[in-house]
Design a protein around this motif. Structure first.
Motif, short mmCIF file in Angstrom:
data_model
loop_
_atom_site.label_atom_id
_atom_site.label_comp_id
_atom_site.label_asym_id
_atom_site.label_seq_id
_atom_site.Cartn_x
_atom_site.Cartn_y
_atom_site.Cartn_z
N ILE A 135 58.88 47.29 26.77
CA ILE A 135 59.67 46.63 27.82
C ILE A 135 59.45 45.11 27.75
O ILE A 135 60.39 44.32 27.81
N TRP A 184 65.07 46.13 39.00
CA TRP A 184 64.64 47.37 38.34
C TRP A 184 64.33 48.45 39.36
O TRP A 184 64.33 49.64 39.03
N LEU A 209 59.49 41.75 34.77
CA LEU A 209 60.91 41.97 35.12
C LEU A 209 61.21 41.38 36.50
O LEU A 209 62.26 40.79 36.73
N ALA A 244 54.35 44.82 32.93
CA ALA A 244 55.75 44.81 32.48
C ALA A 244 56.69 44.72 33.68
O ALA A 244 57.65 43.94 33.69
N ALA A 257 63.63 52.94 29.32
CA ALA A 257 62.16 53.02 29.45
C ALA A 257 61.78 53.11 30.93
O ALA A 257 60.87 53.86 31.31
N LEU A 258 62.49 52.35 31.77
CA LEU A 258 62.22 52.42 33.22
C LEU A 258 62.55 53.80 33.76
O LEU A 258 61.84 54.33 34.63
N VAL A 305 65.25 48.69 27.89
CA VAL A 305 64.42 48.51 29.10
C VAL A 305 64.84 49.50 30.17
O VAL A 305 64.01 50.16 30.81
N SER A 306 66.14 49.64 30.34
CA SER A 306 66.66 50.54 31.38
C SER A 306 66.21 51.98 31.12
O SER A 306 65.74 52.69 32.03
#
Ligand SMILES: N[C@@H](CCC(=O)N[C@@H](CS)C(=O)NCC(=O)O)C(=O)O
Length: 198
Positions: A102, A171, A162, A158, A135-136, A132-133
């Motif tokens: 991320i 996020w 963000l 991380a 992984a979140l 990133v999206s």
């Protein structure tokens, strides 16, 4: 020990947070460093001109952040941050990898912000945003435990990055479990004391 450092680098934050968690922070002198200016002292320690870079008391220069935090874990100190065996170990290492991924994608996008539009690069940045999206979403499905270890600390750093750099892409939206985890985990002194400001 000396640490080439910037308070807004999420990787450097991870290292300092791990040092605080292990009670080693008082042994580390922070050297404020802008790696993009390639200062000679940093280049002498890390030819890649990246921070964090730790110079141990024996004069050994260590990078990158996963190597540094493993070194810190090998020193006499408080609780270990790398679970020694079993599922907890692999989960913590995977969480560190997801968090570092991320950071890589978000730091890459941040570096490109404000530059003129260019199709090939915009495509790479969109891939970074999507990574990133996803992984979140993975972390939302299985948030870290509240236990302090290298995985949970990395994820918090991380998410902190963000929050700092991508406030226009919240996020937390649609991720209530990760949001709740971060609110509580962020109260740990190692996270609270290293919170970056713009
Ligand atoms: N994988 C490295 C990444 C370190 C990194 O990219 N740091 C950034 C600062 S946030 C940097 O030094 N960038 C300078 C450059 O890329 O020239 C780590 O985990 O330490």
């Amino acid at each position: 020990m000396k640490l080439y450092h910037s308070p807004t680098s999420p990787y450097a934050r991870k290292v300092v947070a791990c040092a605080i968690a292990r009670g080693l922070d008082s042994q580390i002198e922070l050297i404020p460093t802008n790696p993009h200016l390639s200062p000679p002292a940093l280049l002498a320690a890390n030819p890649l001109s990246k921070i964090p870079c730790l110079v141990t008391s024996d004069g050994l220069a260590l990078f990158d952040s996963p190597v540094i935090v493993e070194y810190l874990d090998s020193l006499e100190g408080g609780l270990p941050l790398f679970p020694r065996t079993g599922g907890a170990r692999w989960l913590a290492l995977r969480q560190q990898a997801v968090a570092d991924g991320i950071m890589d994608a978000a730091v890459g996008r941040r570096g490109e912000q404000g530059r003129p539009q260019e199709a090939a690069r915009d495509e790479v940045m969109a891939r970074n945003r999507d990574a990133v999206s996803r992984a979140l979403d993975m972390l939302e499905a299985e948030p870290p435990h509240q236990t302090l270890d290298v995985g949970s600390i990395s994820v918090a750093c991380a998410l902190g990055y963000l929050t700092l750099r991508f406030s226009d892409e919240p996020w937390r939206e649609g991720r209530p479990k990760l949001t709740a985890w971060f609110s509580t985990f962020g109260l740990n002194p190692c996270i609270a004391r290293t919170k970056p400001s713009a």
